[in-house]
Design a protein around this motif. Structure first.
Motif, PDB file in Angstrom:
ATOM      1  N   LEU A 142       0.441  -1.147  -0.415  1.00 44.86           N
ATOM      2  CA  LEU A 142      -0.078  -0.065  -0.177  1.00 44.86           C
ATOM      3  C   LEU A 142       1.160   1.285  -0.245  1.00 44.86           C
ATOM      4  N   TYR A 143       0.810   1.752  -1.517  1.00 44.47           N
ATOM      5  CA  TYR A 143       1.887   2.963  -1.261  1.00 44.47           C
ATOM      6  C   TYR A 143       1.657   4.063  -1.447  1.00 44.47           C
ATOM      7  N   PHE A 144       2.273   5.128  -0.261  1.00 43.36           N
ATOM      8  CA  PHE A 144       1.682   6.743  -0.675  1.00 43.36           C
ATOM      9  C   PHE A 144       2.752   7.114  -0.861  1.00 43.36           C
ATOM     10  N   GLY A 145       2.990   8.150  -2.294  1.00 44.98           N
ATOM     11  CA  GLY A 145       4.311   9.148  -2.496  1.00 44.98           C
ATOM     12  C   GLY A 145       3.495   9.894  -1.824  1.00 44.98           C
ATOM     13  N   PRO A 146       4.979  11.488  -2.246  1.00 40.63           N
ATOM     14  CA  PRO A 146       4.723  12.508  -1.892  1.00 40.63           C
ATOM     15  C   PRO A 146       3.263  13.031  -2.567  1.00 40.63           C
ATOM     16  N   GLY A 147       1.844  14.141  -1.719  1.00 39.39           N
ATOM     17  CA  GLY A 147       1.581  14.312  -1.491  1.00 39.39           C
ATOM     18  C   GLY A 147       0.912  14.252   0.238  1.00 39.39           C
ATOM     19  N   GLU A 148      -0.210  14.549  -0.071  1.00 40.27           N
ATOM     20  CA  GLU A 148      -1.305  14.508   0.718  1.00 40.27           C
ATOM     21  C   GLU A 148      -1.987  13.543   1.050  1.00 40.27           C
ATOM     22  N   HIS A 149      -2.391  12.707   1.454  1.00 42.41           N
ATOM     23  CA  HIS A 149      -4.033  11.475   1.130  1.00 42.41           C
ATOM     24  C   HIS A 149      -4.637  11.521   2.929  1.00 42.41           C
ATOM     25  N   ASP A 150      -5.754  10.469   2.238  1.00 43.32           N
ATOM     26  CA  ASP A 150      -6.991  10.947   3.237  1.00 43.32           C
ATOM     27  C   ASP A 150      -6.949   9.994   3.083  1.00 43.32           C
ATOM     28  N   ALA A 151      -6.504   8.793   3.671  1.00 43.58           N
ATOM     29  CA  ALA A 151      -6.938   7.136   3.963  1.00 43.58           C
ATOM     30  C   ALA A 151      -7.908   7.008   5.062  1.00 43.58           C
ATOM     31  N   GLY A 152      -8.579   7.912   6.018  1.00 42.86           N
ATOM     32  CA  GLY A 152      -9.209   7.248   6.978  1.00 42.86           C
ATOM     33  C   GLY A 152      -8.472   6.159   8.501  1.00 42.86           C
ATOM     34  N   LEU A 153      -8.604   4.972   7.871  1.00 38.43           N
ATOM     35  CA  LEU A 153      -8.579   3.750   8.408  1.00 38.43           C
ATOM     36  C   LEU A 153      -7.956   2.743   7.424  1.00 38.43           C
ATOM     37  N   ILE A 154      -6.999   2.226   7.970  1.00 38.74           N
ATOM     38  CA  ILE A 154      -6.196   1.794   7.005  1.00 38.74           C
ATOM     39  C   ILE A 154      -6.542   0.531   7.593  1.00 38.74           C
ATOM     40  N   THR A 155      -6.444  -1.275   7.554  1.00 37.24           N
ATOM     41  CA  THR A 155      -6.798  -2.282   7.707  1.00 37.24           C
ATOM     42  C   THR A 155      -5.127  -3.366   7.203  1.00 37.24           C
ATOM     43  N   LEU A 156      -4.514  -3.416   7.954  1.00 36.91           N
ATOM     44  CA  LEU A 156      -3.588  -4.324   7.465  1.00 36.91           C
ATOM     45  C   LEU A 156      -3.583  -5.909   7.397  1.00 36.91           C
ATOM     46  N   LYS A 157      -3.388  -6.725   6.674  1.00 34.47           N
ATOM     47  CA  LYS A 157      -3.712  -7.984   5.833  1.00 34.47           C
ATOM     48  C   LYS A 157      -2.225  -9.040   6.260  1.00 34.47           C
TER      49      LYS A 157
END
Length: 513
Positions: A142-157
């Motif tokens: 799950l990649y998030f690069g430079p910049g703003e990201h609003d993901a809320g809740l992330i559940t990892l498996k």
């Protein structure tokens, strides 16, 4: 190689400093931190903003020495009090005619530059280079690069990696339940500022009501019954409650993590509950509650999971190494207060630097039934400010910290271990535990405040015993006697003693059981 991370500006920025790295001007990040130790039982609403302040932090990576120049945008009232903390870095900054403070950083480190004392400090996070060949488009990434990201809740498996790259600001909470082989990595910022309380019942403002159960609050990173976890390199900013909360986890590594922006209630740093095989290495934590804490709980969030059933009653084999801690409320390196576990044992805190404190520094508060044993605090340096603001409890909205009566000579204990009942944290339990076989080796305090210790048992069957104090120093002077003005004991302590420097703790207490 010098890599300066991109900065995503905030609506509410701080602009206290100009900073140059090897002559290159860099942008600075902003965080909100606590400005005074004024805590409160949860009243159904958050702290007032006037109890906090905005600060700057600089983030970059380097594998070589760098020259740093910093120009404060307001004058230093007492330039002779300029400090870099921790002092163990051996950095001596100098003022130059152009108004810059200059110094050389020989290797990656996390530290503060303090032209104004505790207020308005510049936090500098110089990471080691990241050595990870992970592909952002790889499977289970799950990649998030430079910049703003609003993901809320992330559940990892199982087998997933959350990759927050340099220059990214990820607004999110992260959770995992019974997951294996997960990673949270990168040089970006996991920002929890958009995580707010869910108020359960209305409480009129200003009536002084207190209800600790009046909200649902989610921790920034919460891991339940997970195995084989790596958290590496990220910065966590403005956590609502605990920054990292592993529960009944095994084989957990946390390294190169920076925790900043803690100003809301109960924003602890890393609080582990009944975990085994934990390694926390080279982290920076500025928290508004306990910084690194080992706890025991008797709950089973996933009672049918084999991993939890086998291990949830113990906390053991935990290593905390080379961490720098600024504590704005609470305790720095702690076991407890909740100790609902069969055993909490094989614990090592080593080579840590405590740069600001408000409460007990090296603490074991055993309020439940755990047998807490084989604990070592080794090579810990502690700085006490000339005046340590006394932690106080806010009773009503209208109260202001600086209007309250305070003890100008307040000083917290450096070392404290006790077995006790607590009206809230013991949860009504009648079982008590014991503390035994602790070693405090090479503990150095600097500051005008005295070096205080306390060892207290509960009764004849629940004692505090076999505590070795080895190489304690105050302002480079050895402590040679446990006099009553230094050390507080009660009738339920046994074998609390000073000793010469030792190389092997097994020579004192024998092999670990």
């Amino acid at each position: 190689m010098l890599s300066i991370y991109p900065v995503q500006p905030l609506p509410e920025p701080c602009d206290d400093y100009d900073v140059l790295i090897n002559g290159q001007r860099i942008d600075l990040n902003t965080a909100r931190v606590s400005a005074c130790p004024f805590n409160r039982r949860w009243p159904g609403r958050q702290r007032q903003r006037d109890q906090s302040e905005l600060i700057n932090f600089a983030s970059f990576a380097t594998d070589a020495a760098v020259d740093i120049a910093v120009r404060p945008k307001r004058p230093c009232a007492h330039p002779d009090r300029l400090a870099v903390r921790p002092a163990t870095l051996g950095i001596t900054p100098t003022f130059s005619a152009d108004g810059f403070i200059r110094f050389r950083l020989e290797k990656p480190a996390y530290f503060t530059l303090e032209p104004f004392g505790r207020q308005g400090a510049l936090h500098i996070f110089a990471d080691p280079p990241a050595h990870d060949d992970l592909r952002p488009d790889g499977p289970d990434v799950l990649y998030f690069g430079p910049g703003e990201h609003d993901a809320g809740l992330i559940t990892l498996k199982d087998n997933q990696t959350l990759f927050i790259d340099a220059g990214a600001v990820l607004y999110a909470c992260v959770q995992a339940v019974t997951a294996k082989n997960i990673r949270i990595i990168g040089r970006g910022i996991l920002d929890n500022s958009r995580n707010c309380e869910q108020i359960l019942r209305a409480i009129p403002l200003g009536d002084g009501s207190v209800d600790v159960g009046n909200a649902f609050r989610r921790h920034c990173i919460q891991l339940d019954s997970c195995e084989n976890i790596l958290i590496d390199g990220i910065t966590i900013r403005d956590s609502l409650v605990y920054n990292i909360r592993p529960s009944a986890c095994r084989n957990l590594t946390i390294r190169n993590v920076k925790i900043i922006g803690c100003w809301r209630y109960n924003s602890d740093g890393i609080d582990m509950h009944n975990c085994e095989n934990v390694d926390i290495d080279h982290c920076f934590l500025r928290t508004y509650d306990d910084s690194i804490c080992i706890k025991g709980y008797d709950f089973y969030p996933h009672e049918h999971n084999d991993l939890n059933a086998r291990h949830a009653q113990n906390a053991r084999n935990i290593r905390v190494h080379d961490c720098t801690i600024w504590n704005d409320w609470g305790k720095c390196l702690e076991i407890g207060a909740e100790t609902r576990a069969d055993e909490i044992c094989d614990i090592l805190f080593s080579d840590c630097q405590i740069i600001h404190v408000t409460g007990p520094v090296l603490d074991c508060m055993n309020v439940d039934y755990a047998d807490v044993h084989d604990v070592t605090y080794r090579n810990i340096t502690i700085h006490f400010d000339d005046v340590i603001d006394q932690p106080l409890i806010q009773r009503a909205d209208a109260e202001r910290y600086h209007d309250q009566p305070r003890n100008p000579d307040y000083v917290p204990p450096v070392i404290m271990a006790h077995v006790c009942f607590h009206h809230e944290y013991s949860a009504g339990g009648t079982r008590r535990g014991k503390n035994r076989r602790f070693i405090y080796q090479n503990i150095a305090l600097t500051g005008r405040q005295p070096f205080h210790l306390a060892f207290l048992g509960f009764d004849a069957d629940h004692r505090c015993e076999d505590m070795l104090l080895d190489g304690l120093r105050h302002n480079n002077q050895p402590i040679t006697a446990l006099t009553p003005d230094i050390c507080r004991l009660n009738e339920f302590t046994h074998n609390i003693r000073l000793a010469r420097m030792i190389a092997d703790e097994t020579a004192v207490f024998g092999p670990k059981g």
